[in-house]
Scaffold this active site. Structure first.
Site, PDB file in Angstrom:
ATOM      1  N   LYS A  39     -35.836 -32.043 -30.141  1.00 54.56           N
ATOM      2  CA  LYS A  39     -35.968 -33.070 -31.187  1.00 54.56           C
ATOM      3  C   LYS A  39     -36.966 -34.121 -30.699  1.00 54.56           C
ATOM      4  O   LYS A  39     -36.830 -34.651 -29.579  1.00 54.56           O
ATOM      5  CB  LYS A  39     -34.589 -33.692 -31.443  1.00 54.56           C
ATOM      6  CG  LYS A  39     -34.388 -34.237 -32.835  1.00 54.56           C
ATOM      7  CD  LYS A  39     -32.928 -34.644 -33.001  1.00 54.56           C
ATOM      8  CE  LYS A  39     -32.639 -35.199 -34.363  1.00 54.56           C
ATOM      9  NZ  LYS A  39     -31.278 -35.763 -34.453  1.00 54.56           N
TER      10      LYS A  39
HETATM   11  O1  G3P Z   1     -29.002 -37.505 -36.080  1.00 50.84           O
HETATM   12  C1  G3P Z   1     -29.834 -38.247 -36.882  1.00 50.84           C
HETATM   13  C2  G3P Z   1     -29.164 -38.933 -38.041  1.00 50.84           C
HETATM   14  O2  G3P Z   1     -28.375 -38.034 -38.751  1.00 50.84           O
HETATM   15  C3  G3P Z   1     -28.476 -40.239 -37.708  1.00 50.84           C
HETATM   16  O3  G3P Z   1     -27.742 -40.720 -38.779  1.00 50.84           O
HETATM   17  O4  G3P Z   1     -25.892 -42.186 -39.531  1.00 50.84           O
HETATM   18  O5  G3P Z   1     -27.214 -42.835 -37.495  1.00 50.84           O
HETATM   19  O6  G3P Z   1     -28.218 -42.978 -39.765  1.00 50.84           O
HETATM   20  P1  G3P Z   1     -27.247 -42.269 -38.884  1.00 50.84           P
END
Ligand code: G3P
Length: 217
Positions: A83
């Site tokens: 990633k």
């Molecule tokens: O893993 C990346 C993403 O899904 C993070 O989500 O909830 O931290 O905005 P969030």
């Protein structure tokens, strides 16, 4: 549409995988920071449990260091997807890693232009963050519709991985729009497994059945 778990919590992952609906896992530095122990060992265990793509993110910020870190992450397990954040250096690192045959998930994507560039440099996945756009009063799912349109028009093989999911309706909308993958926190997947009308209906079925059995004796 594939369903990934957006978590580094092994217990949550082990609890959902036996249902047979989980195709992979995404992690990020914030998610792994919540877990104890060696992050590389944790990624390895997650790969063994899931037997599908597991995104592990680089923390380097220059393209040379991202490439080196990405190669090291890929050595953990054949299921690891590297990633890489969408920065100028991230774009260059993605191009190098993809040309070497590594699968790259380009993350922190907030515009269709970023998604177009990620596809052009050979990303296997692009991760648009819908919830974080919603958080700033911008329609996150509109971005997904735009990326689907661009990738379809130009036949890019990059998979659209809907990220930063906040609830079951993000999953439903992602599936309706033709996204390839939706990565969800465990709680969001659990929410899809429950419905009060199902519970009420089942309780009534069982009650009626028991009454009928009792009447027969
Ligand atoms: O893993 C990346 C993403 O899904 C993070 O989500 O909830 O931290 O905005 P969030």
């Amino acid at each position: 549409m594939k369903l990934f778990i957006d978590s580094g919590n092994l217990r949550d992952i082990e609890s959902l995988v036996p249902l047979g609906i989980i195709d992979g896992v995404t992690t990020n530095p914030s998610l792994l920071a919540k877990e104890s122990g060696d992050p590389r060992a944790l990624i390895k265990k997650i790969c063994e449990v899931v037997q599908g793509p597991v995104s592990a993110e680089v923390v380097a910020t220059t393209w040379e260091e991202m490439v080196n870190e990405g190669r090291e992450l890929a050595k953990i397990d054949e299921h690891v997807v590297i990633k890489v954040p969408f920065t100028r250096d991230g774009v260059r690192a993605t191009r190098v890693l993809a040309s070497e045959g590594y699968r790259v998930n380009v993350t922190l994507v907030f515009t269709p232009a970023q998604a177009l560039i990620a596809a052009k440099v050979g990303a296997a996945y692009v991760s648009p963050f819908v919830g974080r756009l919603d958080d700033v009063a911008t329609e996150g799912m509109h971005l997904i519709r735009q990326i689907v349109e661009i990738y379809d028009a130009h036949e890019f093989p990059t998979e659209i991985l809907v990220a930063s999911v906040r609830g079951p309706m993000h999953i439903v909308e992602a599936a309706r729009m033709g996204a390839d993958v939706c990565t969800c926190p465990p709680a969001v997947i659990e929410a899809c497994l429950k419905h009060p009308l199902t519970d009420i209906g089942l309780a009534k079925f069982l009650q009626d059945w028991e009454k009928a059995q009792a009447a027969r004796v």
